[in-house]
Motif scaffolding. Structure first.
Motif, PDB file in Angstrom:
ATOM      1  N   HIS A  34      15.136 -10.076 -50.287  1.00  0.00           N
ATOM      2  CA  HIS A  34      14.073  -9.281 -49.645  1.00  0.00           C
ATOM      3  C   HIS A  34      14.682  -8.379 -48.589  1.00  0.00           C
ATOM      4  N   LEU A  43       5.147 -15.075 -48.851  1.00  0.00           N
ATOM      5  CA  LEU A  43       5.646 -13.967 -49.662  1.00  0.00           C
ATOM      6  C   LEU A  43       4.851 -13.762 -50.939  1.00  0.00           C
ATOM      7  N   THR A  44       4.053 -14.762 -51.318  1.00  0.00           N
ATOM      8  CA  THR A  44       3.394 -14.682 -52.624  1.00  0.00           C
ATOM      9  C   THR A  44       1.875 -14.771 -52.564  1.00  0.00           C
ATOM     10  N   LEU A 104      13.140 -16.199 -55.354  1.00  0.00           N
ATOM     11  CA  LEU A 104      12.369 -14.957 -55.449  1.00  0.00           C
ATOM     12  C   LEU A 104      13.239 -13.701 -55.385  1.00  0.00           C
ATOM     13  N   ASP A 120       6.137  -5.076 -55.657  1.00  0.00           N
ATOM     14  CA  ASP A 120       6.136  -6.442 -56.176  1.00  0.00           C
ATOM     15  C   ASP A 120       6.748  -7.448 -55.218  1.00  0.00           C
ATOM     16  N   LYS A 121       7.269  -6.941 -54.128  1.00  0.00           N
ATOM     17  CA  LYS A 121       7.836  -7.841 -53.128  1.00  0.00           C
ATOM     18  C   LYS A 121       7.270  -7.473 -51.766  1.00  0.00           C
ATOM     19  N   ARG A 122       7.459  -8.388 -50.811  1.00  0.00           N
ATOM     20  CA  ARG A 122       7.091  -8.066 -49.434  1.00  0.00           C
ATOM     21  C   ARG A 122       8.346  -7.977 -48.593  1.00  0.00           C
ATOM     22  N   LYS A 162       7.676 -19.126 -48.821  1.00  0.00           N
ATOM     23  CA  LYS A 162       7.367 -18.727 -50.190  1.00  0.00           C
ATOM     24  C   LYS A 162       5.887 -18.374 -50.322  1.00  0.00           C
ATOM     25  N   GLU A 209      15.464 -17.021 -51.322  1.00  0.00           N
ATOM     26  CA  GLU A 209      16.160 -15.924 -51.986  1.00  0.00           C
ATOM     27  C   GLU A 209      16.617 -16.335 -53.384  1.00  0.00           C
TER      28      GLU A 209
END
Lengths: 525, 713
Positions: free
Chosen positions: B432, B570-571, B429, B473-475, B567, B426
């Protein structure tokens, strides 16, 4: 409340079950204690009912067990069994047993402890709730308030640090509470009956009996309450002396310095100044301790001239100055970690017995900046400049290190770092801290002339600078943004109170949002 | 291996006729099942009936001796469907689960079961998780009984009544071809008491008989036109049969009282609390003899109209003690009396509270209100309570001091590092949206983690994130335990995410047990279980339903790996759901397993290394970042030993199990250097001792030098 002299409760409308509520936290053995009480009572000719609400509360949460006991001798001929309740009713509980002070407070809050009826048996130690633990400064509930409430709402209060008794006897708190219950004589059973109950349970009997006896002793003759000053006091008198102060009180030059200082300061400040001197002599050398005295002098003057008689400005500044001068750098950490006294302390803390070997490993993550700041300034600058030296240090500090201080290799590594102490005065960090402290002291003196209370608050603000790495950086940033506002505050009503609020906002969260909001509000008001 | 062992207690299940049983409610229920001649039992764990499942598992040998089959159902739906065995055959069966959440899951099977009805007695034992200590939304199971027409038994919470209702419940089920629910509240499940036992009964018709000589009756299947017939049957045959049985067998109880013009009606489960309320108001003695007539509904559905008509005859008013809302019973009673043209006034929720648990105080005050309205003459004179003012001021003083103590992750819990890793991610990034599930991991919503936005049910963590399946842009992260995964999650969360081409992240916490319910085994449990098939891989299962990106982390305490994997999930540009299986054994269970082994090894003289962590008070500055990233119960605060510092220092208690997270946190979050790990070597070998000697000599030399230098500083 039970009449011990007349345990034979009258039958009929007067007959009444004994109601016992046990408040504990999951994993403390509240269930075991409840089962002991049931077994004890059944063997003494009582009918017993026990209920609990375990569920997920067992996972460290607050849990309540409820027991009712009814003497068979009070059953009228051919009467049905008594109807026993499944939960404690406020105002209707005879005995409340709490495994910890805040749980005792919870019993009071729920109305389970009432002056007309309830004997409260509680351990007065604290197990801190999560909200108390995660505070960035001091979020602890006020133990004396809780204790006072226990005393005021119980008919009779038996309180003592029963966790300490459990620890001393290598037992568990449930056994100690059982002993305290026996000692309270609120149940119509003799000591032997309690002890044979432990025998019958057959698990860890010897340890439980030791705990039981310790519990009896702990609350004996203390029906009036625990001695003042006990129970979760904020400053622990029994806590070990920090390794940061030299143990050799025979250090003559230091003793002379301390003696000289004692003459120069009012009595209320002496203990702090003394601690400060000892700390700094240990941290660097005697000269450094002398510097401390010199720097305090203007503050002492300001206190004399503008003080309100409380001595607060001098005390707070003396305290913060000592901490500020003994800032935590890699050298200091290394030195503290390798001391013989520390090795002994760790052995005690992990309760190692003779014949056991204790190995100690440290979790360190010094970063480029911290290393560069600890070495002589020329080397530090070289490290910070892009180049081979910098990348070499960066590579070496990319990951945290586990250093085994008890191994020769690990010890020597830290020994080497600690040896940098000789050059500490020429390091970048030293200069930075000196500058910050100097400007802080000057401002305190200047402000004290105008507003004493504001100066005290300003003195306390330095406490925001503490810790390592991110914590330190965040602290410095908060400190500086608050200090920058002092002049603006000085022209407004109640500036000390406002500064106090800003300081509290700085430690309200670690994202800085509370402080940001507080500063923003200042701008609009 | 469950958290609590009943190996000793289950011996009581062998007691014969005329003996005295002493023990907990759930054990008494088990005994009653055996006395009733059940052929099969099944269920799914969950407070307050987790221990019932544990008892059954520990009693497996006794059950087998009696020819009783026991299953750990995959879910409550499975458990309820198990009762299908009683549709065509004269087999008695019982299933158990937590309610109303389990009833929710089971409702499909329950509705199908009740449509066609049963031949053998079918009993659903529900642990009603309502009120204090509950871990679920506050609802009632009552409407499930009403909508599917299942008879609802709510016995007085004492063992003889509970046991009798089990026995009578089977007879009622058979007499009316309808399954029955036995509702026990949390305290009744755990109440310790006594009853006189009977001999266990071996079923005369067995499961084997049924398997080998199958019968079918198409009219019992829930499929039109049968379903239309079933509905008529329910109201025309089964209902009257049930009412007749209840009345004739006097399942509900009447107790006389001198105040004939008023009366109190209550759910059986409310009996003890109500009687205590009367006792405290001076309206009853300790033995249940009340001044007000009482009517106890041990069966709360269906109600027996004639009994109400009889009870209300000559009464001005009655008070209904019915816990929870809506007030189904009160509404029904009003209808009954209206139809019979009886003018007795019906009180209930107007005198007691509409919502919330009926605690002692609520009931005491409600009873007083009711009696004061109609028979104030019976109430004793009010006297001021001694010391009431000091009580009140003490209560006011502790407000604000007493802080909540919600449940949290245990010492050394392997789930904690997962949330620490999420905190660290967090920081990099940003926050979430996190969809939670049911299980210990839901404690993440409390401080210090404060992670999680919703929980939609067991195994529905992933499902709760379904809508968030658009380009962004995020999950979204969803969390699920291994328990929830096997219960429902594989299809409803993982399969659904695959099929709908979700890009989100699903973390499956695999600690080897359904830990929140008491550490029962599940298909992926690490250890062998003699009566179940364990060690089935979660990663294989998710790959089986089409997940391509799946990672198993075999040690959650590896914080850096946990953080980096999260990470990456998520990316990563890779499409489809990302599933992380985060494995480490539940510490509560592990300690229970390992501790005795270690103790034994020490006693045998073997070399044993115990690890624990500590904090050096002289380097700790009292910022407590470490606690905010961990929340371990053994990580706490203490008064600072340094007279210059005001803020409490961090301290590690001796309960530390040395899981290693503190050190990992110090490293990964670049915290302070105060943490140390101590390895305590018991029964050191000659080599250990030699090494130690050498170290002491060399290190001691330098330490003395250091001390000298300090002295001459």
């Amino acid at each position: 409340m039970l009449d011990r002299a007349n345990p034979e409760i009258v039958a009929g409308l007067e007959a009444r079950a004994i109601r016992i509520a046990i408040l504990a936290m999951g994993g403390e053995g509240g269930g075991v204690l409840a089962e002991w009480i049931v077994d004890l009572a059944e063997h003494a000719g009582y009918l017993a009912q026990l209920t609990s609400v375990p569920g997920v509360a067992q996972r460290t949460g607050a849990t309540i067990y409820y027991v009712e006991l009814f003497p068979k001798s009070a059953l009228p001929e051919g009467a049905p069994e008594p109807v026993m309740a499944l939960m404690p009713m406020p105002g209707d509980v005879d005995i409340v047993i709490a495994s910890e002070l805040m749980e005792a407070g919870r019993a009071v809050q729920r109305g389970l402890v009432t002056p007309d009826r309830t004997a409260l048996i509680a351990s007065t130690h604290r197990v801190f709730a999560m909200t108390e633990k995660i505070a960035m400064a001091d979020g602890r509930a006020d133990a004396p308030t809780l204790l006072e409430a226990c005393r005021n709402s119980a008919k009779i209060f038996f309180g003592a640090d029963l966790a300490a008794a459990a620890e001393r006897t290598g037992s568990v708190i449930s056994a100690v509470l059982f002993g305290a219950l026996a000692q309270s004589r609120t149940l119509p059973f003799e000591r032997e009956a309690f002890e044979t109950t432990i025998d019958r349970a057959g698990v860890g009997v010897a340890a439980s009996k030791r705990g039981f006896a310790a519990g009896m002793a702990a609350v004996s003759g203390n029906a009036a309450g625990v001695p003042a000053g006990d129970a979760g006091s904020r400053t622990s008198a029994t806590a070990q002396a920090p390794a940061g102060s030299p143990t050799e009180a025979t250090d003559a030059p230091l003793a002379a310095l301390v003696a000289r200082a004692e003459g120069a300061f009012p009595a209320s400040v002496r203990p702090i100044v003394r601690a400060g001197l000892e700390r700094l002599a240990d941290y660097q050398d005697l000269d450094y301790a002398q510097d401390y005295l010199l720097r305090l002098k203007p503050i002492a003057d300001a206190e004399r001239r503008h003080g309100d008689g409380s001595g607060r400005l001098l005390a707070e500044t003396a305290r913060e100055l000592a901490l500020g001068m003994a800032y935590e750098d890699t050298i200091r950490v290394a030195e503290l970690k390798i001391r013989a006294s520390r090795f002994t302390r760790v052995r005690d803390e992990v309760r190692a017995r003779d014949g056991q070997i204790v190995e100690i490993a440290e979790f360190m993550h010094p970063r480029l900046k911290e290393i560069a700041e600890s070495v002589p300034a020329w080397l530090g600058r070289l490290m910070l400049r892009p180049g081979i030296v910098r990348s070499a240090v960066e590579n070496a500090t990319r990951k945290g290190r586990v250093v085994k201080t008890t191994s020769i290799r690990g010890f020597l590594q830290l020994y080497l770092v600690a040896s940098l102490k000789t050059w500490r005065r020429s390091s970048l960090r030293f200069a930075e801290e000196e500058a910050r402290l100097t400007s802080w002291l000057e401002r305190i003196v200047a402000i004290a002339a105008k507003n004493y209370a504001l100066a005290v608050e300003l003195a306390e603000c330095r406490g925001l600078v503490k810790g390592y790495g991110d914590t330190h950086e965040r602290g410095v940033a908060n400190y500086e943004s608050i200090i920058a506002l002092v002049d603006r505050l000085a022209g407004r009503p109640e500036p000390a109170q406002r500064l106090h609020e800003l300081r509290k906002a700085a430690v309200a969260d670690d994202s800085g949002s509370a402080l940001k909001a507080a500063i923003a509000q200042l701008g609009t008001s | 291996m469950a958290e609590r062992s009943f190996a000793e207690e289950v011996k009581k299940l062998r007691l014969g006729a005329g003996e005295e049983f002493r023990g907990e409610g759930i054990l008494a229920i088990t005994k009653a099942l055996l006395e009733s001649g059940v052929s099969y039992v099944a269920g799914y764990q969950g407070a307050p009936i987790s221990h019932l499942m544990d008892v059954l598992a520990d009693a497996n040998e006794i059950l087998e001796d009696l020819g009783v089959h026991f299953e750990n159902s995959a879910s409550e739906a499975t458990a309820a469907a198990t009762l299908a065995a009683s549709v065509n055959y004269p087999l008695r069966g019982a299933v158990t689960f937590k309610a109303p959440v389990g009833t929710n899951v089971a409702s499909d099977a329950l509705a199908n079961l009740t449509s066609g009805g049963v031949k053998g007695g079918a009993m659903i034992i529900i642990g009603e998780d309502y009120g204090e200590g509950s871990s679920i939304m506050q609802e009632r199971s009552h409407p499930f009984a009403m909508k599917s027409q299942i008879w609802l038994l709510d016995p007085r919470p004492n063992l003889p009544t509970i046991v009798r209702m089990v026995e009578k419940g089977f007879e009622l089920s058979e007499a009316s071809n309808t399954p029955v629910m036995l509702e026990v509240r949390i305290r009744a499940c755990h109440v310790y008491g006594r009853f006189t036992t009977k001999d266990n009964v071996r079923p005369s018709f067995t499961l084997k008989d049924a398997i080998e000589r199958p019968v079918r009756d198409v009219t019992r299947i829930a499929m039109p036109p049968g379903t239309y017939v079933h509905e008529k049957e329910k109201v025309e045959k089964r209902w009257p049969a049930a009412v007749k049985f209840i009345a004739e067998n006097e399942l509900n109880e009447f107790f006389d009282g001198e105040a004939a013009d008023i009366g109190i009606v209550m759910q059986g489960g409310m009996y003890n609390t109500t009687l205590r309320g009367l006792e405290v108001n001076g309206l009853a003695d300790a033995f249940g003899k009340a001044k007000v007539p009482i009517y106890v509904l041990n069966v709360t559905y269906p109600l027996v109209d004639a009994e109400f008509v009889k009870f209300c005859a000559g009464k001005k008013a009655i008070l209904i003690v019915e816990e929870g809302q809506p007030d189904f019973i009160e509404q029904a009673v009003n209808t009954i009396l209206r139809r019979a043209d009886i003018q007795t006034k019906v009180h209930g929720k107007d005198m007691l509270s509409m919502a919330g648990e009926y605690t002692g105080a609520v009931v005491r005050d409600g009873l007083k209100r009711f009696v004061a309205r109609y028979r104030g003459d019976m109430l004793p004179e009010e006297r001021p309570v001694e010391g009431d003012n000091s009580r009140k001021s003490a209560m006011a003083a502790v407000n604000g001091q007493v802080q909540p103590r919600p449940p949290s992750f245990c010492t050394g819990c392997p789930e904690r590092p997962i949330f620490t890793a999420m905190k660290l991610v967090e920081r990099e990034l940003g926050p979430h949206h996190v969809s939670c599930d049911i299980g210990c991991h839901l404690f993440s919503i409390f401080p210090p983690f404060n992670i999680g936005a919703t929980t939609m049910g067991y195994g529905l963590g992933g499902a709760g994130a379904s809508a968030f399946n658009v380009k962004a842009d995020k999950r979204v992260i969803s969390i699920m335990g291994d328990g929830g995964f096997w219960h429902n999650g594989l299809a409803s969360s993982v399969g659904n995410a695959v099929f709908n081409k979700s890009d989100n992240v699903i973390v499956v916490v695999d600690n080897g047990y359904t830990s929140a319910t008491g550490g029962q085994d599940i298909p992926s449990s690490f250890w062998n279980n003699p009566i179940r098939a364990t060690q089935n891989s979660i990663e294989k299962a998710v790959r089986g339903v089409g997940v391509e990106w799946a990672r198993t982390i075999t040690r959650t305490y590896d914080l850096a790996k946990m953080r980096d994997t999260l990470k990456e999930a998520l990316t990563t540009p890779e499409r489809g759901p990302k599933v992380i299986v985060a494995q480490s054994e539940c510490m509560l269970n592990k300690q229970r397993r390992v501790r005795p082994q270690m103790r034994a090894a020490v006693e045998r003289g073997e070399r044993v290394v115990r690890e624990r962590f500590g904090v050096d008070a002289d380097t700790c500055t009292g910022d407590h970042s470490c606690i905010r990233l961990s929340g371990c119960p053994s990580l706490t605060i203490a008064p600072h030993p340094d007279p210059l510092r005001k803020e409490p220092v961090t301290k590690v208690l001796d309960s530390c199990v040395g899981c290693g997270l503190c050190g990992e946190v110090a490293h990964a979050a670049k915290l302070c250097p105060s943490f140390y790990r101590a390895s305590i070597i018991e029964n050191p070998t000659a080599w250990d001792q030699m090494k130690a000697k050498l170290r002491v000599a060399v290190i001691g030399f330098f330490q003395r030098r250091l001390a000298r230098k300090a002295a001459f500083a």
